[in-house]
Design an enzyme around this catalytic site. Structure first.
Site, short mmCIF file in Angstrom:
data_model
loop_
_atom_site.label_atom_id
_atom_site.label_comp_id
_atom_site.label_asym_id
_atom_site.label_seq_id
_atom_site.Cartn_x
_atom_site.Cartn_y
_atom_site.Cartn_z
N PRO A 127 42.34 7.14 -23.59
CA PRO A 127 41.84 7.36 -25.18
C PRO A 127 40.43 7.27 -25.07
CG PRO A 127 44.10 6.35 -25.25
CD PRO A 127 43.58 6.29 -23.81
N GLU A 362 38.91 17.75 -15.01
CA GLU A 362 38.30 17.65 -13.89
C GLU A 362 36.86 17.05 -13.83
OE1 GLU A 362 41.03 16.85 -12.22
OE2 GLU A 362 41.73 18.81 -11.21
#
Length: 380
Positions: A127, A362
């Site tokens: 997070p 990614e």
């Protein structure tokens, strides 16, 4: 490098294309509406050797190349981007176990992963640590012969669906040198999952937080030595970036084909859209951009296969360039469809939504520029 593919690679490409046409495309809309991956389809792809594309053959893998993988993921994504992209993540996690695991770890996990009896997810993002991945705070405290893991991972594809989680954890000092990699099974006590995220795209893929509360993981589930996990994660992402670029290329290629067919069928002002030179020019530019992206992607994949010193730079370049091109081409394909492109029945809008996240995951395309600039500064 030669810019044509071999006879064997042509067969691989054709196999993936047929599977996409016959098994993926007809069901893509239904999977999105159901919000779930189809385990039988994943196992069918494994039956073709696509669940361990560049995993070693001695543990059930196909032993193929990164270039081969780009051919596979481009074609599969023409059928359904969600399933193809998820398969890429599974392959990345499996490759990490194959590349950095002990013989015992490889023999324990990979035969089941390569036939999709087990499904794997990759857990790096948290997070509070996205692009700044080295600041991750999930901890693994050594207690005898086990690690006690606490923390939360975010935006995890396959959370709650996958059987194994390849997790980057902090076992030491701040920064990348303090990060290690653990293999954590789904049934580990203290492992739980957050609510399914409501996403713009990739709606067939379950995405959620993965939460660890005093999970006790044997030291034998650690990949490599302590402190090597960040390097493993980054090496995994080199190939993952090529795969997600290939998924963008395939999705955009499908969008281009649909736009061509629509332009020739749709009539306005007494003639087909194709007969307007403006439409021809737009489609010509879209096709050119995809062809350039395809050549550069395959060049970058060949560099990674050859372990070239500039492979990391080229993988970042390919990911940045191809995913940007892919999204833009798909968006232009939607525009050619006009109002119909905005309707789910025409499926172009799903392709646009699915491809948007490829510019983020990614490593965001902004981070790709950081990597490219860093490698330029190093002279690679």
């Amino acid at each position: 490098m030669a810019f044509d593919i071999t006879e064997d690679q042509t067969l691989i490409l054709q196999t993936a294309r047929r599977f996409a046409q016959d098994k993926l495309a007809p069901h893509a809309m239904a999977w999105e509406e159901a919000g779930t991956l189809d385990k039988s389809i994943l196992k069918a792809m494994a039956g073709l050797g696509f669940a361990g594309i560049y995993v070693s053959e001695d543990v059930g893998g196909s032993g193929l190349t990164r270039l081969d993988a780009t051919l596979i993921f481009e074609e599969l994504s023409r059928g359904d981007i969600s399933h193809a992209a998820f398969l890429s993540i599974h392959n990345m996690a499996s490759w990490m176990i194959d590349s950095f695991g002990t013989l015992a770890q490889r023999q324990k996990f990979l035969p089941a992963l390569t036939c999709m009896d087990l499904v794997a997810s990759y857990c790096l993002t948290e997070p509070d640590s996205g692009s700044d991945a080295a600041s991750l705070s999930t901890t693994a405290r050594l207690d005898g012969d086990v690690y006690v893991v606490n923390g939360t991972k975010a935006f995890i594809s396959g959370a709650g669906f996958s059987d194994l989680y390849v997790v980057m954890v902090r076992t030491g000092q701040a920064g990348p040198q303090g990060i290690s990699t653990l293999i954590i099974p789904k049934d580990t006590p203290g492992l739980s999952f957050g609510k399914a995220e409501k996403k713009m795209g990739w709606q067939a893929q379950p995405t959620a937080q993965v939460m660890f509360e005093d999970c006790r993981i044997p030291v034998t589930n650690r990949l490599g030595e302590e402190g090597h996990g960040f390097r493993f994660a980054m090496l995994g992402l080199d190939g993952g970036r090529l795969n997600i670029a290939a998924c963008s290329l395939g999705g955009a290629g499908e969008a281009l084909d649909r736009a061509m067919a629509y332009a020739k069928d749709r009539k306005q002002f007494g003639k087909s859209l194709w007969d307007f030179q403006a439409t021809q020019f737009k489609l010509a530019d879209m096709a050119t951009e995809l062809e350039v992206a395809r050549v550069f992607l395959r060049y970058s994949a060949a560099a990674l296969d050859a372990k070239s010193s500039n492979a990391t730079k080229l993988c970042a370049m390919a990911k940045r360039f191809v995913t940007d091109v892919g999204f833009n081409v798909a968006n232009q394909a939607l525009q050619i469809h006009g109002g119909y492109g905005y309707l789910k029945d025409y499926e172009i809008e799903r392709i646009v939504r699915d491809l948007r996240v490829h510019q983020i995951l990614e490593g965001t395309n902004e981070i790709m520029r950081v990597i490219i600039a860093r490698e330029l500064d190093r002279g690679t």
